[in-house]
Design an enzyme around this catalytic site. Structure first.
Site, short mmCIF file in Angstrom:
data_model
loop_
_atom_site.label_atom_id
_atom_site.label_comp_id
_atom_site.label_asym_id
_atom_site.label_seq_id
_atom_site.Cartn_x
_atom_site.Cartn_y
_atom_site.Cartn_z
N LYS A 116 19.97 41.32 28.65
CA LYS A 116 19.68 41.11 27.23
C LYS A 116 20.87 40.52 26.48
CE LYS A 116 15.78 44.16 26.77
NZ LYS A 116 15.69 44.74 28.14
C1 LIG Z 1 14.51 44.60 28.93
C2 LIG Z 1 14.64 44.77 30.38
C3 LIG Z 1 13.63 44.35 31.28
C4 LIG Z 1 12.31 43.77 30.80
O1 LIG Z 1 12.45 42.48 30.27
P1 LIG Z 1 11.33 41.87 29.31
O2 LIG Z 1 11.90 40.61 28.79
O3 LIG Z 1 11.11 42.89 28.21
O4 LIG Z 1 10.10 41.66 30.11
C5 LIG Z 1 13.85 44.49 32.64
N1 LIG Z 1 15.00 45.04 33.11
C6 LIG Z 1 15.99 45.46 32.29
C7 LIG Z 1 17.21 46.06 32.88
C8 LIG Z 1 15.86 45.34 30.90
O5 LIG Z 1 16.85 45.78 30.09
#
Ligand SMILES: *Cc1c(COP(=O)(O)O)cnc(C)c1O
Length: 475
Positions: A116
């Protein structure tokens, strides 16, 4: 480039600019902003992009979606975002080859050790730039069960014109997650530990942001995963990964993406739309398998919080994927009448079914889009972590393990498979220890994390007290 809502008749919409879509988040009619057209990257251009640095590549991909920031400014913003100081290497998102045809795209070397950061760090620079230009300020209000909140705080800390009010459930996050957020001492970051669950936090944010007068007076904003700027920034690393994985530019690859809110895999889908030769978009869920069910059966049935399991890949414990609406909008050929019909069924019956005759064209479009899906269990994750450690001496986190497991199942070995590493294993020590009997090493900057002083305020799950808290801190 204009951005339109997924909920109103296309022809009737003037649309808004990129910067407006980013600041507003949600469209006024409750829909999500999508670009009016998809820019294309042809094969000769793809060849040219293959030798660029991450920041230059990001500029090439992202500038095609933005026409209200001068190119020199955009170059500077992107250059300030994707640095080796913040992401640990010049590569920003290095690719690790596990064996011929199998790769890990490592997008989790940012400050909070999850992918993220790639989008959130950019959003921090972008917000600051737009707010300065418009001579205004913003108070970001959000709720987190872990990853999103810390990623937002590390991106916004020290930014001019921005405060962050982040709600989290008191004493319900892991010690690592609590320490990661609460150790920040920046005066523009406010950690609020709510005496309740993550759902109570989210309800409070909705109630406060839903008070239009309060929202305007305190210039509230959001950084959630439907923000277009976040989706857009995630497209870049699919290009980056592609250039490392394929033998020749123009040949195909498969990608496997651990999925929760459908933001990351939406970026892969959009990269494919732009012209990146992706064959299969492999969507991996954990036990919360709403999207796996949808791609297999055509039935979309989001689950209530009471039917959402707490799993060992917690960032994917989502049963109503907020970005999914953008994909369905395309599948209806951007037809507002069909969208309203489908979302009406969701409201009334809690589900829709694309195998019904009146949706035949939508279902055909879904099937043509290139998605393949699968889900994994806790045991699958442990086995996959152990198998990769055995075979390649690589430790992956439980979310990445979801993607590797489903990816290997869905791939036929005819084209390279890239699995996205969405977090580093250091964030999930307990599950790793269960899988391989040892804890993964931590990056240096995190070694004394839990012993640092903590900065947070405890509030009851009470909307008025939250409003009073914001009022006091802002004025
Ligand atoms: C947010 C997250 C996801 C999911 O990603 P999306 O874009 O919400 O589908 C998967 N793995 C981790 C470690 C995350 O922080």
């Amino acid at each position: 480039m204009r951005y339109v809502s997924t909920r109103s008749e296309l022809a009737s919409q003037q649309g808004v600019s990129f910067c407006a879509a980013v600041l507003e988040g949600l469209a006024p009619d409750g829909g999500l902003y999508v670009p009016k057209d998809y820019p294309k990257i042809d094969l000769p251009t793809l060849h040219r992009l293959s030798s660029l640095s991450y920041a230059d590549l990001a500029f090439e991909v992202m500038s095609r979606w933005i026409d209200d920031i001068p190119h020199e400014d955009l170059k500077k913003l992107i250059g300030n975002t994707y640095t080796s100081e913040v992401f640990g290497s010049d590569e920003i998102t290095p690719v690790l080859k596990l064996k011929d045809g199998l790769f890990l795209l490592r997008v989790s070397f940012g400050p909070t050790l999850a992918f993220k950061d790639i989008a959130m760090q950019w959003l921090g620079h972008l917000f600051q730039y737009i707010l300065e230009r418009e001579k205004r300020t913003m108070n970001i209000l959000g709720a987190t069960s872990g990853d999103t909140g810390s990623s937002a705080e590390y991106a916004m800390r020290g930014k001019k014109n921005i405060n962050v009010f982040m709600l989290s459930p008191h004493q319900r996050m892991t010690p690592f997650q609590q320490a990661q957020m609460y150790s920040l001492a920046d005066p523009n970051i406010f950690n609020i530990a709510v005496e309740g669950t993550f759902d109570s936090c989210q309800d409070m944010v909705k109630a406060v942001a839903g008070d239009q007068a309060f929202k305007r007076r305190y210039r509230l904003g959001a950084v959630n995963s439907i923000n277009w700027a976040r989706v857009m920034a995630q497209m870049v690393y699919y290009f980056k990964g592609y250039f490392s994985a394929v033998a020749s530019i123009g040949s195909l690859m498969d990608v496997s993406v651990p999925t929760g809110n459908f933001g990351n895999i939406l970026a892969a889908y959009l990269a494919k739309k732009m012209g990146l030769p992706i064959r299969r978009l492999i969507l991996a869920t954990n036990e919360n398998n709403v999207l796996d069910e949808f791609y297999k059966t055509g039935k979309y049935r989001p689950r209530p919080a009471s039917e959402t399991f707490a799993t060992s890949s917690p960032s994917m414990d989502i049963s109503k994927a907020s970005n999914f609406e953008r994909f369905i909008f395309d599948a209806t050929d951007r037809d507002a009448r069909l969208m309203n019909q489908l979302w009406g069924e969701l409201r009334e019956h809690g589900a829709f079914d694309l195998t019904r005759p009146q949706y035949a064209r939508v279902w055909a479009n879904v099937k043509e889009a290139g998605f393949v899906s699968g889900s994994s269990t806790h045991q699958d994750r442990l086995d996959t972590i152990a198998a990769l450690f055995d075979r390649y001496q690589v430790i992956i986190d439980p979310h990445t393990a979801d993607g590797v497991k489903v990816g290997l199942n869905a791939s036929d070995g005819k084209v390279p498979l890239i699995c996205i590493e969405t977090a580093l294993p250091a964030k999930f020590e307990t599950t790793i220890k269960d899988a391989i009997g040892q804890t993964p090493s931590r990056p240096k900057s995190y070694q004394d994390l839990e012993s640092r002083p903590k900065h947070f305020s405890v509030l009851p799950a009470d909307v008025d007290q939250l409003k009073a808290f914001i009022e006091k801190k802002v004025s």
